[in-house]
Design a protein around this motif. Sequence first.
Motif: not given
Length: 259
Positions: A61-62, A65, A77, A198, A229, A232-233
Amino acid sequence: MKKIAHLLLIVCLFLFISCSSDSEGSLFEEDPTGQNDPPEEPSEPDNSGLTASQELAIDYFTEIALGFEFGNASRVTRKWSNDVVIFIAGTPTDLLLNELEVVISDLNALLPEDSIQISTTTNEAEANFTLFMGTGNAYANFFPPAANFVDGNFGLFFVGFNAQNQITNANMYVDTSRPTPLKQRHLLREELTQALGLARDSSRFSESIFQSSFDLGCTTGYSNLDEILIQLLYDRRVTTNLNEVDVRILLQEIIQEFI
């Protein structure tokens, strides 16, 4: 090659990413060691209290995103706060129109109910997202900021965001003449997903829609990790403007709900 540029247009900052146009061979260094495959989840969690799969999801993710592939935009983000309404321009093909319905359905099924939804419109005035299907030259005439980039790219996206780093509008292109039908379908899914926030690529997983090599990764579906992902975002607890430290702290608290 994946490329990015940034242009200041009135009050909006636009950035874009594109897929490789190298139809003869990869422009990206592939990993011959097999390390692209995700590790198996261990039976016991590590010292952080998270499993290897949960740690991997946070790391990915890091990587994907935060920020953009190139340019000077901050690594925080960004996501849409309003529903995405897509207007289709250019010379769309039945292949891509059908694929767009599939991609939108997949995304809407993954997006939390209290976040956004994605739809299409035939009224350009109602849209905040323009999807152009056609040749590179036609797209350059339609959207002049892309003129210097269409020769070397099969797909592009531009996003505009406000001071709170909420994405407010987007402009996207898929070439319908140079890439194969399979790669056109891949480009449509990848560029649309990246335009949701993303926005970065990775060489880690060949099955991921975010795979940086156009030859190594040409999937037409989301991997399990890709789906996590997206979820999550757009979870309501993940806000815009979060840097990597903030993201890691937050995701360590909520990742168990996703994997």
